[in-house]
Scaffold this motif. Structure first.
Motif, short mmCIF file in Angstrom:
data_model
loop_
_atom_site.label_atom_id
_atom_site.label_comp_id
_atom_site.label_asym_id
_atom_site.label_seq_id
_atom_site.Cartn_x
_atom_site.Cartn_y
_atom_site.Cartn_z
N GLU A 103 41.28 28.99 29.54
CA GLU A 103 42.35 28.80 28.56
C GLU A 103 42.53 27.32 28.19
O GLU A 103 43.17 27.02 27.19
N LEU A 104 41.98 26.40 28.97
CA LEU A 104 42.13 24.97 28.71
C LEU A 104 41.14 24.53 27.66
O LEU A 104 39.93 24.69 27.83
N LYS A 105 41.65 23.96 26.58
CA LYS A 105 40.79 23.52 25.48
C LYS A 105 40.71 21.99 25.40
O LYS A 105 39.66 21.44 25.11
N ALA A 106 41.84 21.31 25.63
CA ALA A 106 41.88 19.86 25.45
C ALA A 106 42.87 19.21 26.40
O ALA A 106 43.89 19.81 26.76
N VAL A 107 42.57 17.97 26.77
CA VAL A 107 43.48 17.15 27.57
C VAL A 107 43.70 15.87 26.78
O VAL A 107 42.75 15.16 26.45
N LEU A 108 44.96 15.60 26.45
CA LEU A 108 45.34 14.39 25.73
C LEU A 108 45.97 13.44 26.75
O LEU A 108 46.92 13.82 27.44
N ILE A 109 45.43 12.23 26.83
CA ILE A 109 45.88 11.30 27.86
C ILE A 109 46.58 10.11 27.20
O ILE A 109 46.01 9.41 26.36
N GLY B 149 54.15 14.78 31.50
CA GLY B 149 53.09 15.77 31.34
C GLY B 149 53.63 16.98 30.61
O GLY B 149 54.84 17.23 30.61
N LEU B 150 52.69 17.70 29.99
CA LEU B 150 53.09 18.85 29.22
C LEU B 150 51.89 19.78 29.09
O LEU B 150 50.80 19.33 28.75
N THR C 48 46.29 23.09 25.36
CA THR C 48 46.31 21.63 25.40
C THR C 48 47.23 21.16 26.53
O THR C 48 48.32 21.67 26.70
N VAL C 49 46.74 20.16 27.27
CA VAL C 49 47.55 19.52 28.30
C VAL C 49 47.69 18.06 27.92
O VAL C 49 46.71 17.39 27.57
N CYS C 50 48.92 17.54 27.97
CA CYS C 50 49.20 16.13 27.72
C CYS C 50 49.58 15.49 29.06
O CYS C 50 50.39 16.05 29.80
N LEU C 51 48.98 14.33 29.34
CA LEU C 51 49.22 13.66 30.61
C LEU C 51 49.52 12.18 30.42
O LEU C 51 48.87 11.52 29.61
N HIS D 12 49.98 25.07 35.34
CA HIS D 12 50.58 25.80 34.22
C HIS D 12 49.51 26.53 33.41
O HIS D 12 49.69 27.67 33.01
N VAL D 13 48.38 25.85 33.18
CA VAL D 13 47.28 26.47 32.43
C VAL D 13 46.74 27.67 33.21
O VAL D 13 46.45 28.72 32.62
N LEU D 14 46.64 27.53 34.52
CA LEU D 14 46.19 28.64 35.36
C LEU D 14 47.16 29.82 35.22
O LEU D 14 46.75 30.97 35.11
N ARG D 15 48.44 29.53 35.16
CA ARG D 15 49.45 30.58 34.97
C ARG D 15 49.27 31.25 33.60
O ARG D 15 49.33 32.48 33.50
N PHE D 16 49.02 30.44 32.56
CA PHE D 16 48.75 31.01 31.23
C PHE D 16 47.56 31.95 31.29
O PHE D 16 47.54 33.02 30.69
N GLU D 17 46.53 31.53 32.03
CA GLU D 17 45.30 32.31 32.13
C GLU D 17 45.55 33.65 32.83
O GLU D 17 45.06 34.69 32.39
#
Length: 182
Positions: A110-116, A132-133, A139-142, A167-172
């Motif tokens: 489910e993880l497509k992108a990480v914005l840092i 973080g978000l 998308t994950v923002c860090l 959180h992404v794992l939970r979405f998955e």
């Protein structure tokens, strides 16, 4: 005559499937066996990842391989002037590898992108500053400063990378449950 043709077809189809299955697994095994961890990767992970320090030599090799497979499957992008280096990519991939190390697949589908971001950032969605978000769109923002602090300061049990990727794992898991009609 038709029966003989049928059995000949099934036999050939089975032989072809076996060959491709064996070859695919054999090639994957050879790739893993020929893979090696560089000194720089090892030093970086030893510095930031207590989890990695606890692994055997074979486990460390597998961990880095999974981190690199994850890096190849997502977009990692710097924001607000943050420059994404190979070291940054490795640490992001390693955070995901730590979270998914016991799983059969090395990455979060489910993880497509990480914005840092260099530090805390303003989220228009939340209308406040955030470290973080994790968004439902993959998308994950860090905040890089807070991401590193989570690995440098293990005594407070606050790890931004593990938290956001969880959180992404939970979405998955939620997506899987919905697709199976649970």
């Amino acid at each position: 005559m038709y029966e003989l043709s049928f059995y000949l077809f099934v036999g050939c189809w089975g032989a072809i499937r076996y060959y491709y299955f064996f070859k695919k697994n054999h090639d994957a095994q050879n790739a893993e066996e020929s893979f090696s961890v560089t000194n720089h990767q090892n030093e970086l992970l030893l510095r930031y990842f207590p989890y990695y320090c606890q692994l055997s030599a074979e486990g460390k090799k597998r961990f880095v391989l999974r981190a690199q497979q994850t890096i190849k499957s997502i977009i990692i992008q710097g924001k607000e002037g943050f420059v994404v280096t190979d070291e940054v990519k490795l640490l992001v991939g390693a955070s995901i590898a730590q979270l998914t190390f016991g799983f059969s697949k090395p990455h979060l589908s489910e993880l497509k992108a990480v914005l840092i971001f260099p530090d805390a950032f303003y989220s228009r969605l939340l209308r406040r500053w955030a470290k973080g978000l994790a968004l439902g769109n993959g998308t994950v923002c860090l905040s890089w400063n807070h991401f590193l602090n989570g690995y440098e300061n293990t005594s407070d049990a606050v790890n931004l990378g593990l938290h956001e990727f969880a959180h992404v794992l939970r979405f998955e898991v939620y997506e899987e449950a919905n697709s199976e009609g649970v």
